[in-house]
Design a protein around this motif. Structure first.
Motif, short mmCIF file in Angstrom:
data_model
loop_
_atom_site.label_atom_id
_atom_site.label_comp_id
_atom_site.label_asym_id
_atom_site.label_seq_id
_atom_site.Cartn_x
_atom_site.Cartn_y
_atom_site.Cartn_z
N GLY A 71 6.60 -12.96 2.64
CA GLY A 71 5.76 -12.12 1.81
C GLY A 71 6.33 -10.73 1.67
N ASP A 72 6.04 -10.11 0.55
CA ASP A 72 6.52 -8.76 0.26
C ASP A 72 5.69 -8.14 -0.85
OD1 ASP A 72 8.95 -8.04 1.82
OD2 ASP A 72 9.72 -9.89 0.96
N GLY A 73 5.76 -6.83 -0.93
CA GLY A 73 5.23 -6.11 -2.08
C GLY A 73 6.28 -6.11 -3.18
N LEU A 74 5.85 -5.93 -4.40
CA LEU A 74 6.76 -5.94 -5.56
C LEU A 74 6.74 -4.59 -6.27
CD1 LEU A 74 5.69 -9.41 -7.00
CD2 LEU A 74 7.65 -8.92 -5.52
N HIS A 75 7.87 -4.23 -6.85
CA HIS A 75 7.93 -3.02 -7.67
C HIS A 75 7.04 -3.21 -8.90
CE1 HIS A 75 11.12 -0.50 -5.88
NE2 HIS A 75 11.54 -1.66 -5.36
N PRO A 76 6.58 -2.11 -9.50
CA PRO A 76 5.74 -2.23 -10.71
C PRO A 76 6.52 -2.84 -11.88
CG PRO A 76 6.22 0.07 -10.24
CD PRO A 76 6.77 -0.73 -9.10
N ALA B 277 1.48 2.65 -12.00
CA ALA B 277 1.94 4.03 -12.17
C ALA B 277 2.87 4.46 -11.03
CB ALA B 277 0.75 4.98 -12.25
N GLY B 278 3.06 3.58 -10.05
CA GLY B 278 3.99 3.88 -8.96
C GLY B 278 3.35 4.40 -7.69
N ALA B 279 2.02 4.39 -7.61
CA ALA B 279 1.34 4.87 -6.41
C ALA B 279 1.69 3.96 -5.23
CB ALA B 279 -0.17 4.90 -6.62
N MET B 280 1.99 4.57 -4.12
CA MET B 280 2.33 3.82 -2.91
C MET B 280 1.09 3.72 -2.02
SD MET B 280 5.38 2.99 -3.46
CE MET B 280 5.93 2.33 -1.92
N PRO B 281 1.00 2.65 -1.22
CA PRO B 281 -0.13 2.53 -0.30
C PRO B 281 -0.07 3.61 0.77
CG PRO B 281 1.43 0.73 0.02
CD PRO B 281 1.92 1.52 -1.15
N SER B 282 -1.21 3.89 1.37
CA SER B 282 -1.29 4.89 2.43
C SER B 282 -0.61 4.38 3.70
CB SER B 282 -2.75 5.21 2.74
OG SER B 282 -3.38 4.07 3.31
N GLU B 283 -0.31 5.30 4.59
CA GLU B 283 0.26 4.91 5.89
C GLU B 283 -0.72 3.99 6.62
OE1 GLU B 283 1.65 6.91 10.13
OE2 GLU B 283 1.45 8.20 8.37
N GLU B 284 -2.01 4.27 6.52
CA GLU B 284 -3.03 3.44 7.16
C GLU B 284 -2.99 2.01 6.63
OE1 GLU B 284 -7.84 3.51 7.98
OE2 GLU B 284 -7.04 4.67 6.32
N SER B 285 -2.85 1.87 5.31
CA SER B 285 -2.80 0.54 4.70
C SER B 285 -1.51 -0.19 5.08
CB SER B 285 -2.91 0.65 3.18
OG SER B 285 -2.80 -0.61 2.58
#
Length: 140
Positions: free
Chosen positions: A43-48, A15-23
């Protein structure tokens, strides 16, 4: 031994939720530690999947399918490539990544990457030379 960690997506991720600043802080700190230890390859995060494209072969023809894709439990939200001395070391790093992820994914899958010797005689010297030439260009 090289391993790929894949982080499985969640409905919130899709749904597009981004991780928290803490995460983000925890994960980027761990990635920096992994780089310092000489373990991290990338390594990287991926778009939904709403921004993804899937290619398939259907009845002998290529088919391009635009996302989103409905089965979120099978989607990858991010990845990390590591090089370690053992399966146990790979698991230890994956556990730390899962903790740093703080529930942003369903979990981490850890899969060993094939090495040249795994292919046996099918991986001819010519094929090995092509691979070496291609990977040499990556480091430039």
């Amino acid at each position: 031994m090289r391993y790929m960690m894949t982080f499985r997506g969640t409905d919130e991720y899709e749904a597009g939720a981004m991780p928290s600043e803490e995460s983000i802080t925890a994960m980027t700190s761990l990635m920096a530690e992994m780089a310092e230890a000489g373990v991290l390859i990338g390594g990287d995060g991926l778009h939904p999947s709403s921004k993804a494209i899937r290619l398939e072969i259907h009845e002998g023809k290529h088919r391009v399918v635009d996302g989103p894709f409905t089965e979120t439990k099978e989607l990858i939200a991010g990845y990390c490539l590591i090089q370690v001395a053992s399966k146990e070391e790979a698991i230890a790093w994956a556990e730390r990544c899962l903790d740093a992820d703080m529930g942003n994914s369903r979990g981490v899958d850890l899969r060993q990457i094939f090495e040249a010797e795994d292919f046996g005689d099918a991986y001819t010297p010519e094929a090995q030379a092509r691979t070496q030439a291609a990977t040499a260009k990556l480091s430039k």
